[in-house]
Design a protein around this motif. Sequence first.
Motif, PDB file in Angstrom:
ATOM      1  N   UNK A 427       0.865  -1.182   0.000  1.00  0.00           N
ATOM      2  CA  UNK A 427       0.000   0.000   0.000  1.00  0.00           C
ATOM      3  C   UNK A 427       0.898   1.227   0.000  1.00  0.00           C
ATOM      4  N   UNK A 428       0.654   2.081  -0.984  1.00  0.00           N
ATOM      5  CA  UNK A 428       1.412   3.322  -1.073  1.00  0.00           C
ATOM      6  C   UNK A 428       0.453   4.466  -1.352  1.00  0.00           C
ATOM      7  N   UNK A 429       0.195   5.304  -0.356  1.00  0.00           N
ATOM      8  CA  UNK A 429      -0.779   6.391  -0.556  1.00  0.00           C
ATOM      9  C   UNK A 429      -0.238   7.451  -1.507  1.00  0.00           C
ATOM     10  N   UNK A 430      -1.168   8.191  -2.085  1.00  0.00           N
ATOM     11  CA  UNK A 430      -0.775   9.253  -3.007  1.00  0.00           C
ATOM     12  C   UNK A 430      -0.395  10.537  -2.294  1.00  0.00           C
ATOM     13  N   UNK A 431      -0.562  10.581  -1.008  1.00  0.00           N
ATOM     14  CA  UNK A 431      -0.243  11.770  -0.225  1.00  0.00           C
ATOM     15  C   UNK A 431       1.196  11.692   0.280  1.00  0.00           C
ATOM     16  N   UNK A 432       1.866  12.849   0.351  1.00  0.00           N
ATOM     17  CA  UNK A 432       3.223  12.916   0.882  1.00  0.00           C
ATOM     18  C   UNK A 432       3.170  12.811   2.411  1.00  0.00           C
ATOM     19  N   UNK A 433       3.744  11.739   2.946  1.00  0.00           N
ATOM     20  CA  UNK A 433       3.715  11.499   4.393  1.00  0.00           C
ATOM     21  C   UNK A 433       5.129  11.185   4.871  1.00  0.00           C
ATOM     22  N   UNK A 434       5.547  11.860   5.933  1.00  0.00           N
ATOM     23  CA  UNK A 434       6.855  11.551   6.502  1.00  0.00           C
ATOM     24  C   UNK A 434       6.729  10.402   7.497  1.00  0.00           C
ATOM     25  N   UNK A 435       7.857  10.018   8.078  1.00  0.00           N
ATOM     26  CA  UNK A 435       7.900   8.833   8.927  1.00  0.00           C
ATOM     27  C   UNK A 435       7.104   9.002  10.212  1.00  0.00           C
ATOM     28  N   UNK A 436       7.014  10.206  10.727  1.00  0.00           N
ATOM     29  CA  UNK A 436       6.332  10.428  12.010  1.00  0.00           C
ATOM     30  C   UNK A 436       4.869  10.812  11.848  1.00  0.00           C
ATOM     31  N   UNK A 437       4.391  10.944  10.639  1.00  0.00           N
ATOM     32  CA  UNK A 437       3.025  11.433  10.441  1.00  0.00           C
ATOM     33  C   UNK A 437       1.986  10.444  10.958  1.00  0.00           C
ATOM     34  N   UNK A 438       2.253   9.162  10.863  1.00  0.00           N
ATOM     35  CA  UNK A 438       1.256   8.158  11.242  1.00  0.00           C
ATOM     36  C   UNK A 438       1.037   8.061  12.747  1.00  0.00           C
ATOM     37  N   UNK A 439       1.913   8.628  13.537  1.00  0.00           N
ATOM     38  CA  UNK A 439       1.768   8.495  14.994  1.00  0.00           C
ATOM     39  C   UNK A 439       1.665   9.840  15.697  1.00  0.00           C
ATOM     40  N   UNK A 440       2.127  10.908  15.072  1.00  0.00           N
ATOM     41  CA  UNK A 440       2.049  12.232  15.680  1.00  0.00           C
ATOM     42  C   UNK A 440       1.222  13.145  14.788  1.00  0.00           C
ATOM     43  N   UNK A 441       0.314  13.869  15.386  1.00  0.00           N
ATOM     44  CA  UNK A 441      -0.554  14.759  14.620  1.00  0.00           C
ATOM     45  C   UNK A 441       0.143  16.089  14.370  1.00  0.00           C
ATOM     46  N   UNK A 442      -0.189  16.698  13.273  1.00  0.00           N
ATOM     47  CA  UNK A 442       0.392  17.979  12.917  1.00  0.00           C
ATOM     48  C   UNK A 442      -0.253  19.096  13.718  1.00  0.00           C
ATOM     49  N   UNK A 443       0.522  20.149  13.953  1.00  0.00           N
ATOM     50  CA  UNK A 443       0.007  21.278  14.730  1.00  0.00           C
ATOM     51  C   UNK A 443      -1.127  21.975  13.984  1.00  0.00           C
ATOM     52  N   UNK A 444      -1.033  22.073  12.661  1.00  0.00           N
ATOM     53  CA  UNK A 444      -2.089  22.662  11.842  1.00  0.00           C
ATOM     54  C   UNK A 444      -2.718  21.562  11.002  1.00  0.00           C
ATOM     55  N   UNK A 445      -3.904  21.141  11.383  1.00  0.00           N
ATOM     56  CA  UNK A 445      -4.589  20.058  10.682  1.00  0.00           C
ATOM     57  C   UNK A 445      -5.415  20.612   9.536  1.00  0.00           C
ATOM     58  N   UNK A 446      -5.453  19.843   8.454  1.00  0.00           N
ATOM     59  CA  UNK A 446      -6.264  20.197   7.299  1.00  0.00           C
ATOM     60  C   UNK A 446      -7.504  19.309   7.311  1.00  0.00           C
ATOM     61  N   UNK A 447      -8.683  19.869   7.549  1.00  0.00           N
ATOM     62  CA  UNK A 447      -9.892  19.027   7.653  1.00  0.00           C
ATOM     63  C   UNK A 447     -10.286  18.356   6.345  1.00  0.00           C
ATOM     64  N   UNK A 448      -9.761  18.813   5.227  1.00  0.00           N
ATOM     65  CA  UNK A 448     -10.120  18.207   3.947  1.00  0.00           C
ATOM     66  C   UNK A 448      -9.283  16.972   3.634  1.00  0.00           C
ATOM     67  N   UNK A 449      -8.273  16.674   4.439  1.00  0.00           N
ATOM     68  CA  UNK A 449      -7.414  15.533   4.203  1.00  0.00           C
ATOM     69  C   UNK A 449      -7.570  14.514   5.326  1.00  0.00           C
TER      70      UNK A 449
END
Length: 478
Positions: A427-449
Amino acid sequence: MEDMFSRILDLASYFSSPMLHVLDLYFGMFNGHYRSFEECSLSIEDDVMPQRSFNPKQRSLINVTNTSSQTHAGQNYEETSLVLKGLSLPLCGVRVIQNLALATLRCFVGYIKYVKEQFSSTILRWRKSLCGSSDDIGWLLRTPGMPLVKNGTARFLELLQAVRDGQHTLPDSFVYLLIPGLFSNHGPLYFVATKRFFSKMGLACHIAKIHSEASVEHNAWVLKHYIEELYWGSGKRVMLLGHSKGGVDAAAALSKYWNDLRGKVGGLALVQSPYGGTPIASDMVRQGQVADKETRRVMEFIICKMIKGDFRSLEDLTYEKRKEFILSHKLPEEIPLISFHSEASIAPGVVATLTQIAHAELPWFPIPTLSGQSSEDSVQVSRRVPIVIPVSAAMALSALHLKLRYGEKSDGLVTCRDAVVPGSVMVRPDKKLDHAWMVYSSWKKNPTEPDCCEMCEAILTLLVELGRAKEQTKTRKI
Protein backbone atom coordinates in the motif's frame (compact mmCIF):
# COMPACT_ATOMS: atom_id res chain seq x y z
CA MET A 1 123.46 -34.53 -2.10
CA GLU A 2 120.09 -36.21 -2.32
CA ASP A 3 119.90 -36.33 1.46
CA MET A 4 120.57 -32.57 1.60
CA PHE A 5 117.83 -31.73 -0.94
CA SER A 6 115.32 -33.90 0.92
CA ARG A 7 116.12 -32.07 4.16
CA ILE A 8 115.69 -28.66 2.44
CA LEU A 9 112.24 -29.76 1.08
CA ASP A 10 111.16 -30.94 4.51
CA LEU A 11 112.17 -27.60 6.07
CA ALA A 12 110.31 -25.66 3.34
CA SER A 13 107.15 -27.69 3.85
CA TYR A 14 107.53 -27.24 7.61
CA PHE A 15 107.49 -23.42 7.35
CA SER A 16 105.03 -23.10 4.45
CA SER A 17 102.22 -25.11 6.07
CA PRO A 18 101.60 -22.65 9.00
CA MET A 19 101.65 -19.62 6.67
CA LEU A 20 99.11 -21.16 4.33
CA HIS A 21 96.90 -22.00 7.28
CA VAL A 22 97.20 -18.40 8.54
CA LEU A 23 96.00 -17.11 5.17
CA ASP A 24 93.12 -19.58 5.21
CA LEU A 25 92.14 -18.42 8.68
CA TYR A 26 92.30 -14.78 7.62
CA PHE A 27 89.98 -15.24 4.65
CA GLY A 28 87.73 -17.55 6.65
CA MET A 29 87.42 -14.95 9.40
CA PHE A 30 86.57 -12.29 6.83
CA ASN A 31 83.78 -14.51 5.47
CA GLY A 32 82.35 -15.09 8.92
CA HIS A 33 83.66 -18.59 9.63
CA TYR A 34 85.43 -17.53 12.87
CA ARG A 35 83.84 -15.40 15.51
CA SER A 36 86.95 -14.52 17.50
CA PHE A 37 90.65 -14.28 16.96
CA GLU A 38 91.31 -16.65 19.82
CA GLU A 39 89.95 -19.44 17.61
CA CYS A 40 92.39 -18.39 14.91
CA SER A 41 95.26 -18.49 17.37
CA LEU A 42 94.31 -21.93 18.63
CA SER A 43 94.00 -23.24 15.10
CA ILE A 44 97.44 -21.86 14.20
CA GLU A 45 98.97 -23.33 17.33
CA ASP A 46 97.61 -26.72 16.45
CA ASP A 47 99.13 -26.55 12.99
CA VAL A 48 102.60 -25.20 13.90
CA MET A 49 103.95 -28.73 14.34
CA PRO A 50 102.47 -30.88 11.63
CA GLN A 51 102.31 -34.57 12.20
CA ARG A 52 104.75 -36.18 9.80
CA SER A 53 106.69 -39.46 9.80
CA PHE A 54 110.46 -39.42 9.17
CA ASN A 55 112.87 -42.22 8.53
CA PRO A 56 115.63 -42.93 11.04
CA LYS A 57 118.25 -41.15 8.95
CA GLN A 58 116.26 -37.94 8.87
CA ARG A 59 115.22 -38.02 12.54
CA SER A 60 118.68 -37.02 13.75
CA LEU A 61 118.67 -33.92 11.55
CA ILE A 62 115.13 -33.03 12.65
CA ASN A 63 116.10 -33.35 16.31
CA VAL A 64 119.02 -31.01 15.71
CA THR A 65 116.85 -28.44 13.94
CA ASN A 66 113.86 -28.75 16.36
CA THR A 67 115.39 -26.38 18.83
CA SER A 68 116.04 -23.68 16.26
CA SER A 69 112.70 -24.34 14.46
CA GLN A 70 110.75 -23.97 17.70
CA THR A 71 112.37 -20.61 18.27
CA HIS A 72 111.53 -19.48 14.73
CA ALA A 73 107.98 -20.92 15.04
CA GLY A 74 107.39 -19.02 18.26
CA GLN A 75 108.55 -15.84 16.62
CA ASN A 76 106.30 -16.51 13.59
CA TYR A 77 103.32 -17.21 15.86
CA GLU A 78 103.82 -13.97 17.77
CA GLU A 79 104.22 -11.99 14.56
CA THR A 80 101.09 -13.63 13.09
CA SER A 81 99.09 -12.89 16.24
CA LEU A 82 100.19 -9.25 16.13
CA VAL A 83 99.17 -9.01 12.47
CA LEU A 84 95.74 -10.54 13.18
CA LYS A 85 95.21 -8.31 16.20
CA GLY A 86 96.10 -5.31 14.11
CA LEU A 87 93.60 -6.33 11.46
CA SER A 88 90.81 -7.08 13.98
CA LEU A 89 89.71 -3.46 14.45
CA PRO A 90 89.36 -2.64 10.71
CA LEU A 91 87.57 -5.92 10.07
CA CYS A 92 85.13 -5.35 12.96
CA GLY A 93 84.48 -1.83 11.67
CA VAL A 94 83.66 -3.16 8.23
CA ARG A 95 81.36 -5.74 9.79
CA VAL A 96 79.56 -3.11 11.90
CA ILE A 97 79.16 -0.80 8.91
CA GLN A 98 77.78 -3.67 6.84
CA ASN A 99 75.23 -4.65 9.53
CA LEU A 100 74.24 -1.02 10.05
CA ALA A 101 73.66 -0.55 6.32
CA LEU A 102 71.55 -3.70 6.12
CA ALA A 103 69.50 -2.67 9.18
CA THR A 104 68.93 0.81 7.72
CA LEU A 105 67.79 -0.70 4.45
CA ARG A 106 65.40 -3.06 6.24
CA CYS A 107 63.91 -0.17 8.27
CA PHE A 108 63.46 1.91 5.14
CA VAL A 109 61.74 -0.93 3.27
CA GLY A 110 59.52 -1.65 6.29
CA TYR A 111 58.55 2.01 6.54
CA ILE A 112 57.67 2.12 2.83
CA LYS A 113 55.46 -0.96 3.30
CA TYR A 114 53.75 0.61 6.34
CA VAL A 115 53.05 3.85 4.47
CA LYS A 116 51.66 1.88 1.53
CA GLU A 117 49.36 -0.16 3.80
CA GLN A 118 48.13 2.94 5.60
CA PHE A 119 47.48 4.72 2.32
CA SER A 120 45.57 1.73 0.92
CA SER A 121 43.54 1.43 4.13
CA THR A 122 42.65 5.13 4.01
CA ILE A 123 41.56 4.86 0.39
CA LEU A 124 39.37 1.84 1.21
CA ARG A 125 37.81 3.63 4.20
CA TRP A 126 36.98 6.69 2.13
CA ARG A 127 35.59 4.53 -0.67
CA LYS A 128 33.43 2.60 1.80
CA SER A 129 32.21 5.84 3.33
CA LEU A 130 31.32 7.33 -0.05
CA CYS A 131 29.56 4.17 -1.29
CA GLY A 132 27.60 3.79 1.95
CA SER A 133 24.49 1.65 1.52
CA SER A 134 24.17 2.02 -2.25
CA ASP A 135 24.62 -1.73 -2.81
CA ASP A 136 22.26 -2.77 0.01
CA ILE A 137 19.15 -0.69 -0.61
CA GLY A 138 16.38 -2.91 -1.99
CA TRP A 139 18.37 -6.13 -1.53
CA LEU A 140 15.27 -8.01 -0.38
CA LEU A 141 13.40 -7.41 -3.63
CA ARG A 142 16.43 -8.58 -5.62
CA THR A 143 16.84 -11.82 -3.66
CA PRO A 144 15.72 -14.82 -5.75
CA GLY A 145 13.04 -17.11 -4.35
CA MET A 146 11.14 -14.43 -2.41
CA PRO A 147 7.32 -14.38 -2.65
CA LEU A 148 5.71 -11.89 -4.99
CA VAL A 149 4.20 -8.60 -3.85
CA LYS A 150 0.69 -7.50 -4.77
CA ASN A 151 -0.43 -3.90 -5.12
CA GLY A 152 -3.40 -3.02 -2.89
CA THR A 153 -3.21 0.77 -3.09
CA ALA A 154 -6.41 1.15 -5.12
CA ARG A 155 -8.49 -0.86 -2.65
CA PHE A 156 -6.93 1.00 0.25
CA LEU A 157 -7.92 4.36 -1.19
CA GLU A 158 -11.50 3.11 -1.62
CA LEU A 159 -11.65 2.00 2.00
CA LEU A 160 -10.10 5.27 3.16
CA GLN A 161 -12.73 7.28 1.32
CA ALA A 162 -15.46 5.10 2.83
CA VAL A 163 -14.06 5.71 6.32
CA ARG A 164 -14.10 9.46 5.69
CA ASP A 165 -17.71 9.17 4.57
CA GLY A 166 -18.62 7.59 7.89
CA GLN A 167 -18.69 3.92 6.85
CA HIS A 168 -16.87 2.14 9.65
CA THR A 169 -16.84 -1.57 8.87
CA LEU A 170 -14.01 -2.65 11.13
CA PRO A 171 -15.39 -5.65 13.10
CA ASP A 172 -15.22 -5.98 16.87
CA SER A 173 -14.41 -9.68 16.60
CA PHE A 174 -10.70 -8.89 16.87
CA VAL A 175 -8.42 -7.26 19.39
CA TYR A 176 -6.34 -4.55 17.76
CA LEU A 177 -2.79 -4.20 19.02
CA LEU A 178 -0.73 -1.15 18.08
CA ILE A 179 3.04 -1.69 18.36
CA PRO A 180 5.17 1.47 18.63
CA GLY A 181 8.59 1.94 17.11
CA LEU A 182 12.02 3.14 18.19
CA PHE A 183 12.17 5.91 20.81
CA SER A 184 8.42 5.70 21.36
CA ASN A 185 8.93 5.64 25.14
CA HIS A 186 9.96 9.28 24.92
CA GLY A 187 6.83 10.35 23.03
CA PRO A 188 3.77 10.18 25.34
CA LEU A 189 1.31 10.79 22.47
CA TYR A 190 2.61 7.88 20.38
CA PHE A 191 -0.52 6.10 18.96
CA VAL A 192 -2.67 7.76 21.64
CA ALA A 193 -4.97 9.49 19.15
CA THR A 194 -5.49 6.24 17.18
CA LYS A 195 -6.32 4.23 20.29
CA ARG A 196 -8.82 6.85 21.42
CA PHE A 197 -10.37 6.87 17.94
CA PHE A 198 -10.83 3.08 18.00
CA SER A 199 -12.17 3.10 21.55
CA LYS A 200 -14.89 5.57 20.58
CA MET A 201 -16.09 3.06 17.98
CA GLY A 202 -16.32 0.37 20.66
CA LEU A 203 -13.30 -1.60 19.50
CA ALA A 204 -10.81 -3.29 21.83
CA CYS A 205 -7.55 -1.51 21.10
CA HIS A 206 -4.26 -1.67 23.03
CA ILE A 207 -0.83 -0.12 22.73
CA ALA A 208 1.89 -2.69 23.36
CA LYS A 209 3.89 -1.88 26.47
CA ILE A 210 7.36 -2.76 25.22
CA HIS A 211 10.76 -1.20 25.63
CA SER A 212 11.16 0.47 22.27
CA GLU A 213 14.95 0.72 22.67
CA ALA A 214 15.35 -3.03 23.26
CA SER A 215 16.64 -5.53 20.71
CA VAL A 216 14.37 -7.14 18.13
CA GLU A 217 14.69 -10.60 19.68
CA HIS A 218 13.81 -9.30 23.13
CA ASN A 219 10.73 -7.45 21.90
CA ALA A 220 9.67 -10.47 19.85
CA TRP A 221 9.65 -12.56 23.03
CA VAL A 222 7.68 -9.88 24.91
CA LEU A 223 5.14 -9.53 22.09
CA LYS A 224 4.66 -13.29 21.96
CA HIS A 225 3.51 -13.31 25.60
CA TYR A 226 1.53 -10.10 25.12
CA ILE A 227 -0.44 -11.61 22.23
CA GLU A 228 -1.14 -14.79 24.18
CA GLU A 229 -2.46 -12.81 27.14
CA LEU A 230 -4.79 -10.78 24.92
CA TYR A 231 -6.04 -13.90 23.17
CA TRP A 232 -6.70 -15.93 26.32
CA GLY A 233 -8.18 -12.90 28.07
CA SER A 234 -10.66 -11.97 25.35
CA GLY A 235 -11.05 -15.13 23.29
CA LYS A 236 -10.49 -13.07 20.14
CA ARG A 237 -7.71 -13.16 17.62
CA VAL A 238 -5.29 -10.25 17.58
CA MET A 239 -4.73 -7.91 14.66
CA LEU A 240 -1.25 -6.39 14.71
CA LEU A 241 -0.28 -2.97 13.39
CA GLY A 242 3.36 -2.09 13.90
CA HIS A 243 4.93 1.24 13.07
CA SER A 244 8.61 1.56 12.18
CA LYS A 245 10.65 -0.79 14.38
CA GLY A 246 7.38 -2.03 15.92
CA GLY A 247 6.54 -3.75 12.65
CA VAL A 248 9.97 -5.41 12.61
CA ASP A 249 9.44 -6.59 16.21
CA ALA A 250 6.01 -8.00 15.38
CA ALA A 251 7.30 -9.77 12.26
CA ALA A 252 10.11 -11.30 14.34
CA ALA A 253 7.56 -12.59 16.88
CA LEU A 254 5.55 -14.31 14.14
CA SER A 255 8.66 -15.70 12.45
CA LYS A 256 10.18 -17.20 15.59
CA TYR A 257 7.09 -18.25 17.58
CA TRP A 258 4.50 -19.07 14.95
CA ASN A 259 3.94 -22.55 16.35
CA ASP A 260 2.75 -20.93 19.59
CA LEU A 261 0.86 -18.06 17.91
CA ARG A 262 -0.93 -20.02 15.20
CA GLY A 263 -4.66 -19.37 15.45
CA LYS A 264 -4.15 -16.41 17.81
CA VAL A 265 -3.10 -13.77 15.23
CA GLY A 266 -5.40 -12.52 12.48
CA GLY A 267 -2.90 -10.50 10.46
CA LEU A 268 0.02 -8.10 10.49
CA ALA A 269 0.36 -4.63 8.99
CA LEU A 270 3.86 -3.14 8.81
CA VAL A 271 3.57 0.64 8.56
CA GLN A 272 6.75 2.41 7.40
CA SER A 273 8.84 -0.42 8.83
CA PRO A 274 12.48 -0.99 7.79
CA TYR A 275 11.88 -4.69 7.21
CA GLY A 276 14.86 -4.94 4.85
CA GLY A 277 16.93 -2.43 6.83
CA THR A 278 17.53 1.30 6.65
CA PRO A 279 20.52 3.27 5.34
CA ILE A 280 20.28 5.65 8.29
CA ALA A 281 21.18 2.91 10.80
CA SER A 282 23.72 1.23 8.51
CA ASP A 283 25.57 4.45 7.73
CA MET A 284 25.86 5.23 11.45
CA VAL A 285 27.36 1.97 12.70
CA ARG A 286 29.08 0.55 9.61
CA GLN A 287 32.60 -0.65 10.38
CA GLY A 288 35.54 0.20 8.15
CA GLN A 289 34.44 3.68 7.18
CA VAL A 290 35.84 7.07 8.13
CA ALA A 291 35.26 7.97 11.81
CA ASP A 292 33.37 4.72 12.42
CA LYS A 293 34.67 4.30 15.98
CA GLU A 294 33.88 7.90 16.93
CA THR A 295 30.35 7.68 15.50
CA ARG A 296 29.72 4.41 17.32
CA ARG A 297 30.86 5.91 20.63
CA VAL A 298 28.50 8.86 20.19
CA MET A 299 25.51 6.63 19.37
CA GLU A 300 26.31 4.29 22.25
CA PHE A 301 26.41 7.26 24.61
CA ILE A 302 23.06 8.58 23.35
CA ILE A 303 21.22 5.24 23.35
CA CYS A 304 22.83 3.49 26.32
CA LYS A 305 23.66 6.37 28.66
CA MET A 306 21.15 9.11 27.93
CA ILE A 307 17.98 7.13 27.16
CA LYS A 308 18.97 3.88 28.95
CA GLY A 309 18.42 1.68 25.91
CA ASP A 310 20.11 -1.21 24.19
CA PHE A 311 22.48 -0.41 21.35
CA ARG A 312 21.29 -3.54 19.56
CA SER A 313 17.98 -1.78 18.91
CA LEU A 314 19.83 0.32 16.33
CA GLU A 315 22.15 -2.43 15.10
CA ASP A 316 19.18 -4.74 14.41
CA LEU A 317 17.92 -2.26 11.80
CA THR A 318 21.11 -2.36 9.72
CA TYR A 319 21.22 -4.25 6.45
CA GLU A 320 23.70 -6.76 7.78
CA LYS A 321 21.53 -7.76 10.75
CA ARG A 322 18.32 -7.76 8.73
CA LYS A 323 19.85 -10.06 6.09
CA GLU A 324 21.00 -12.45 8.77
CA PHE A 325 17.61 -12.53 10.50
CA ILE A 326 15.33 -12.69 7.43
CA LEU A 327 17.28 -15.46 5.75
CA SER A 328 17.13 -17.49 8.99
CA HIS A 329 13.52 -16.74 10.02
CA LYS A 330 10.82 -16.47 7.37
CA LEU A 331 7.33 -15.14 7.88
CA PRO A 332 4.52 -17.74 7.77
CA GLU A 333 2.74 -17.81 4.42
CA GLU A 334 -0.70 -18.33 5.91
CA ILE A 335 -0.77 -14.99 7.71
CA PRO A 336 -2.16 -11.94 5.80
CA LEU A 337 0.42 -9.17 5.46
CA ILE A 338 0.30 -5.51 4.49
CA SER A 339 3.36 -3.35 3.93
CA PHE A 340 2.57 0.36 4.02
CA HIS A 341 5.18 2.87 2.90
CA SER A 342 5.13 6.52 1.95
CA GLU A 343 7.30 9.33 0.61
CA ALA A 344 8.12 12.48 2.54
CA SER A 345 7.80 15.91 1.01
CA ILE A 346 11.03 17.83 0.55
CA ALA A 347 9.37 21.12 -0.35
CA PRO A 348 10.79 24.24 1.34
CA GLY A 349 7.48 24.92 3.09
CA VAL A 350 7.75 21.67 5.09
CA VAL A 351 10.69 23.07 7.03
CA ALA A 352 8.30 25.37 8.91
CA THR A 353 5.90 22.55 9.80
CA LEU A 354 5.58 21.79 13.52
CA THR A 355 4.52 18.45 14.96
CA GLN A 356 2.78 17.94 18.27
CA ILE A 357 4.69 15.46 20.42
CA ALA A 358 3.20 15.68 23.92
CA HIS A 359 1.49 17.92 26.47
CA ALA A 360 3.33 19.69 29.27
CA GLU A 361 1.45 20.19 32.52
CA LEU A 362 2.12 23.61 33.99
CA PRO A 363 2.27 23.91 37.80
CA TRP A 364 -0.64 25.26 39.80
CA PHE A 365 -0.63 29.02 40.18
CA PRO A 366 -3.12 31.50 41.73
CA ILE A 367 -5.18 33.90 39.64
CA PRO A 368 -4.45 37.49 40.63
CA THR A 369 -7.44 39.53 41.87
CA LEU A 370 -8.47 42.99 40.75
CA SER A 371 -6.88 44.51 43.85
CA GLY A 372 -3.57 42.99 42.83
CA GLN A 373 -3.37 40.94 46.03
CA SER A 374 -3.71 37.19 46.10
CA SER A 375 -5.89 35.60 48.73
CA GLU A 376 -6.24 32.11 50.04
CA ASP A 377 -9.61 31.83 48.33
CA SER A 378 -8.22 32.50 44.86
CA VAL A 379 -8.92 29.78 42.33
CA GLN A 380 -6.09 27.43 41.42
CA VAL A 381 -6.00 26.43 37.77
CA SER A 382 -3.77 24.29 35.59
CA ARG A 383 -2.97 24.49 31.94
CA ARG A 384 -1.87 21.84 29.44
CA VAL A 385 0.49 23.24 26.87
CA PRO A 386 1.23 21.16 23.75
CA ILE A 387 4.87 20.47 22.99
CA VAL A 388 5.61 21.04 19.34
CA ILE A 389 8.91 20.35 17.61
CA PRO A 390 9.90 20.49 13.92
CA VAL A 391 9.83 16.72 13.32
CA SER A 392 8.50 17.16 9.79
CA ALA A 393 11.35 19.52 9.00
CA ALA A 394 13.91 16.97 10.21
CA MET A 395 12.26 14.23 8.16
CA ALA A 396 12.26 16.46 5.07
CA LEU A 397 15.98 17.15 5.42
CA SER A 398 16.72 13.46 5.94
CA ALA A 399 14.60 12.52 2.90
CA LEU A 400 16.48 15.12 0.85
CA HIS A 401 19.78 13.64 2.02
CA LEU A 402 18.75 10.12 0.93
CA LYS A 403 17.48 11.47 -2.38
CA LEU A 404 20.70 13.31 -3.19
CA ARG A 405 23.08 10.60 -1.98
CA TYR A 406 21.35 7.42 -3.13
CA GLY A 407 18.62 8.65 -5.45
CA GLU A 408 16.02 6.82 -3.34
CA LYS A 409 12.56 7.92 -2.31
CA SER A 410 11.91 7.64 1.41
CA ASP A 411 9.79 8.90 4.28
CA GLY A 412 12.89 10.41 5.87
CA LEU A 413 14.15 7.26 7.63
CA VAL A 414 13.07 4.24 5.54
CA THR A 415 13.38 3.95 1.78
CA CYS A 416 10.33 2.80 -0.15
CA ARG A 417 12.02 -0.34 -1.45
CA ASP A 418 13.21 -1.45 1.99
CA ALA A 419 9.70 -1.12 3.46
CA VAL A 420 8.19 -3.67 1.04
CA VAL A 421 7.72 -7.11 2.60
CA PRO A 422 7.84 -10.11 0.22
CA GLY A 423 4.50 -11.91 0.02
CA SER A 424 2.55 -8.91 1.30
CA VAL A 425 -0.01 -6.56 -0.19
CA MET A 426 1.77 -3.27 -0.80
CA VAL A 427 0.00 0.00 0.00
CA ARG A 428 1.41 3.32 -1.07
CA PRO A 429 -0.78 6.39 -0.56
CA ASP A 430 -0.77 9.25 -3.01
CA LYS A 431 -0.24 11.77 -0.23
CA LYS A 432 3.22 12.92 0.88
CA LEU A 433 3.72 11.50 4.39
CA ASP A 434 6.85 11.55 6.50
CA HIS A 435 7.90 8.83 8.93
CA ALA A 436 6.33 10.43 12.01
CA TRP A 437 3.02 11.43 10.44
CA MET A 438 1.26 8.16 11.24
CA VAL A 439 1.77 8.50 14.99
CA TYR A 440 2.05 12.23 15.68
CA SER A 441 -0.55 14.76 14.62
CA SER A 442 0.39 17.98 12.92
CA TRP A 443 0.01 21.28 14.73
CA LYS A 444 -2.09 22.66 11.84
CA LYS A 445 -4.59 20.06 10.68
CA ASN A 446 -6.26 20.20 7.30
CA PRO A 447 -9.89 19.03 7.65
CA THR A 448 -10.12 18.21 3.95
CA GLU A 449 -7.41 15.53 4.20
CA PRO A 450 -7.47 12.22 6.08
CA ASP A 451 -5.66 11.99 9.38
CA CYS A 452 -3.55 9.18 10.82
CA CYS A 453 -6.49 7.60 12.69
CA GLU A 454 -8.49 7.17 9.50
CA MET A 455 -5.39 5.82 7.76
CA CYS A 456 -4.93 3.14 10.42
CA GLU A 457 -8.60 2.17 10.23
CA ALA A 458 -8.43 1.78 6.46
CA ILE A 459 -5.24 -0.32 6.75
CA LEU A 460 -6.78 -2.67 9.34
CA THR A 461 -10.01 -2.92 7.34
CA LEU A 462 -8.01 -4.05 4.30
CA LEU A 463 -6.13 -6.49 6.54
CA VAL A 464 -9.41 -8.02 7.71
CA GLU A 465 -10.52 -8.44 4.09
CA LEU A 466 -7.27 -10.19 3.21
CA GLY A 467 -7.72 -12.55 6.17
CA ARG A 468 -11.23 -13.47 5.08
CA ALA A 469 -10.05 -14.07 1.52
CA LYS A 470 -7.30 -16.41 2.77
CA GLU A 471 -9.79 -18.33 4.92
CA GLN A 472 -12.15 -18.74 1.98
CA THR A 473 -9.32 -19.96 -0.23
CA LYS A 474 -8.27 -22.42 2.43
CA THR A 475 -11.85 -23.69 2.82
CA ARG A 476 -12.19 -24.26 -0.93
CA LYS A 477 -9.01 -26.27 -1.02
CA ILE A 478 -10.27 -28.48 1.79
